[in-house]
Design a protein around this motif. Structure first.
Motif, short mmCIF file in Angstrom:
data_model
loop_
_atom_site.label_atom_id
_atom_site.label_comp_id
_atom_site.label_asym_id
_atom_site.label_seq_id
_atom_site.Cartn_x
_atom_site.Cartn_y
_atom_site.Cartn_z
N GLU A 1 0.83 -1.21 0.00
CA GLU A 1 0.00 0.00 0.00
C GLU A 1 0.86 1.25 0.00
O GLU A 1 0.43 2.31 -0.46
N ASN B 1 -7.24 -0.59 -3.26
CA ASN B 1 -6.32 -1.71 -3.02
C ASN B 1 -7.10 -2.98 -2.72
O ASN B 1 -8.15 -2.94 -2.07
N ALA C 1 -3.19 -7.41 0.01
CA ALA C 1 -2.43 -6.57 0.93
C ALA C 1 -2.09 -7.33 2.21
O ALA C 1 -0.97 -7.24 2.73
#
Length: 693
Positions: free
Chosen positions: A53, A317, A322
């Motif tokens: 990120e 995202n 992630a």
């Protein structure tokens, strides 16, 4: 009988009404049209291992990452009957923090990439890490789906045989037709010119007979004869090279339906092949997911539609990806926090500037000179970041971490050493002067795509006529000779700028064993410089300045205050605005707060008014008062002037102070209070003022 007549009349009216309706109005409701089946071909390139990120080195938000690709592809797969997703090269990166290869492999598998065409960055990993990366990508089982490794110009160093499959044929269902799509990989012929042989001693690039190391040769003599026999419906070639090389490749080949390139910004269009036929081409550029839609004609032939760029910054995202890569990102962040050197002295700047010289920018340029032994360094303003503020670890010192190096030197292009003549350097600085602008208040703005030249002294005058914008260009105290050759270090991206002069490359940091593993970028060189220098102090080996007007024009009030602000080391003011007619100038706000300037008494500063000699004297006196300097002035210096009566009453003390301290000088016994100051006079004044501080 009457009832019967009425009934017939009503039936007749009803029939007449039906006959008068528009054709088809009373037919059965038609079925909604079915969308034609479509195949989406998607590509990314130059993603450089961006998985998290945020950038693990700088902490800045990643606007274009694999997390965005994951979200974009999930949405696209909802709209397409079938998809094909390819990575055209430079999918991974070895940075100052390193360790991104495993996360990149996980991302490619999780997102569902079908194929990867390796290029220079994949080989920058070195033999061991590269082998592990390719194994993680292609192995059966594990998270996600295996990714095909495709390369037609990468050979085993011992046997000379293909080290990967030169092409792969994918089958995709489109309506009632099964399409056969050949994907060819080209992208490693640049490796020998980009990396030391240590990184690829197990490999050979290009076939032995390809003495010119040409992608066209590989296609004509090796790949196309094989692919042509496969009777494919579509042929896609991922040729990871720059746009100009791709255009030449297209113009000399046939049989290709879609070209995918790298080393260029996100773009899409159509090129012409050897037969003059159109060939679609796309480039993700590290910022976009490209989409090319394929449909079927009435005869069942696949038709390639217009290609589009899906900007990754517009997507959220992917949370699952992630989370899966979080540990890898934390490991890189820990690496980024490692100390590489020590900054000593005062490093006040926490921001960068394209319009003035800063100590932080000087540090990057100085590191480039130290690394290469060059005569001068050209640094693009947009490639610089800022020096993060930190709490010092001791009196007047603070650590410089790897993350600091990456934050300050943000350029991703490798650094190269070239030869340029003095005339070429001056010509390029002329181009750079044209990349600045001047706003309504007279401030110089823009310049992010302009360079500053470190190691040589000069001044740029944005408002000057073409050919007269570069003044006093000197090296080691002597005028730069137009016919002399100088060694200049700069980012290789300059060589792709159409306006940059043609030059010879002498050395590349990316191909040097000391810097190749970390890309040979400015940050790589800065980290090496810091680790070997010890305590680093702010230093200035050369000076440059950018002015709004022409060299022979009078200096404005705004420009004069900006120079005063430079002498004061540009302290941060407490407010944002001081006058109604000036915005975005910390210098003017600072000067107002310090009571160096007061404006016209009606809330305006009059920034573009030419500064008179007595106005300049007042500002200099007020500056000295604010800085606590000796203000001795008894009027005796003014009394010697033949035009002493012309000096305004409010300026007498200030003029006397300036004359006593040599800040301003009389001209033929006169002060000429209403005259404007030349730029040469102002430069001399500021130099004297700097010695009084």
């Amino acid at each position: 009988m009457a009832r019967k007549s009425i009934l017939f009349r009503r039936l007749g009216a009803a029939l007449l009404a039906l006959l008068l309706l528009p054709a088809g109005a009373w037919a059965a409701e038609p079925e909604p049209a079915q969308a034609a089946p479509a195949l989406g071909i998607y590509t990314t390139g130059d993603m450089m291992g961006r998985v998290g990120e945020t950038d693990p080195l700088t902490g800045l938000t990643e606007e274009n990452s694999y997390l965005k690709v994951a979200t974009a592809m999930a949405a696209e797969r909802q709209t397409m009957e079938s998809t094909l997703l390819l990575a055209s090269g430079d999918a991974v990166a070895n940075t100052l923090a390193s360790g991104s290869a495993a996360d990149t492999a996980l991302a490619l598998r999780t997102i569902g990439y079908d194929g990867l065409v390796p290029s220079v960055e994949e080989f920058r990993l070195g033999q061991g890490h590269r082998a592990a990366f390719f194994r993680d990508l292609t192995q059966e089982g594990g998270t996600g789906t295996p990714v095909e490794l495709i390369s037609a110009d990468w050979m085993d160093g011992q046997s000379g045989q293909a080290a990967a499959q030169p092409y792969h044929i994918y089958t995709r269902q489109l309506g009632e037709k099964e399409l056969r799509i050949a994907v060819v990989g080209l992208g490693t012929l640049e490796v020998p010119q980009s990396l030391p042989s240590y990184y690829y001693s197990d490999s050979q690039f290009g076939h032995t007979d390809n003495t010119g190391m040409s992608y066209v040769w590989e296609w004509e003599h090796w790949i196309w004869p094989q692919v042509a026999r496969q009777e494919c419906d579509l042929v896609i070639v991922c040729c990871h090279t720059d746009r100009k090389t791709l255009e030449k490749f297209a113009a000399q080949t046939t049989g290709i339906d879609l070209l995918v390139n790298g080393h260029s910004e996100a773009d899409a269009g159509v090129l012409k092949n050897l037969d003059g036929q159109p060939v679609s081409w796309v480039s993700g550029g590290g910022t976009a997911l490209t989409r090319t839609v394929v449909t079927l004609s009435d005869s069942g032939t696949p038709v390639i539609g217009e290609s589009k760029l899906l900007a990754l910054s517009g997507y959220e995202n992917d949370e699952a990806l992630a989370k899966a890569t979080a540990n890898g990102q934390k490991a890189q962040q820990a690496r980024a926090a490692q100390k590489t050197g020590t900054l000593s002295g005062s490093w006040a700047e926490s921001v960068t500037s394209a319009t003035r010289q800063t100590a932080a920018a000087d540090l990057v340029a100085r590191a480039m000179l130290w690394t290469s032994g060059a005569d001068a360094a050209l640094v693009t303003n947009g490639s610089l970041g800022y020096l993060p503020e930190q709490t010092g670890t001791g009196s007047g010192s603070r650590p410089l971490t790897l993350g600091d190096c990456a934050t300050l030197a943000r350029g991703t292009s490798p650094v190269v050493l070239v030869e340029l003549t003095g005339a070429q350097l001056e010509g390029w600085l002329e181009v750079c002067a044209g990349r600045y602008q001047v706003d309504e208040s007279g401030q110089v703005t823009g310049g992010q795509d302009a360079d500053f030249l470190y190691g040589m002294d000069y001044e740029l005058y944005v408002g000057g006529q073409a050919g007269q914008r570069v003044v006093n260009l000197t090296w080691q105290g002597q005028p730069v000779e137009r016919n002399r050759t100088y060694r200049v270090i700069l980012e290789a991206a300059h060589l792709l700028d159409d306006e940059f002069p043609h030059c010879t490359v002498l050395w590349s940091a990316a191909a040097d064993m000391q810097y190749a593993a970390t890309g040979g970028t400015m940050a790589s060189l800065l980290a090496a410089y810091a680790s070997r220098t010890g305590a680093i102090l702010p230093q200035r080996e050369s000076t440059w300045a950018v002015y709004a007007g022409a060299v022979d024009s009078a200096m404005t009030r705004l420009e004069f205050v900006e120079l005063l602000y430079d002498v004061a080391d540009r302290p941060k003011p407490g407010a944002n605005v001081a006058f109604a007619d000036v915005s975005g100038s910390d210098a003017v706000v600072w000067a107002a707060e310090k009571r160096i300037v007061s404006g016209d008494g009606k809330g305006k500063f009059l920034p573009q008014m030419e500064v008179t000699r007595e106005q300049a004297a007042a500002m200099l006196y007020n500056y000295a008062k604010a800085e606590g300097l000796d203000l001795t002035a008894d009027g005796s210096a003014v009394s010697t002037l033949s035009d002493r009566d012309a000096v305004s009453g409010w300026a007498v003390t200030a003029v006397d102070f300036c004359l006593r301290n040599g800040l301003l000088e009389p001209v033929n016994g006169q002060f000429r209070p209403s005259a404007t100051m030349t730029r040469a006079e102002v430069q001399r004044t500021m130099a004297v003022l700097d010695t009084l501080n």
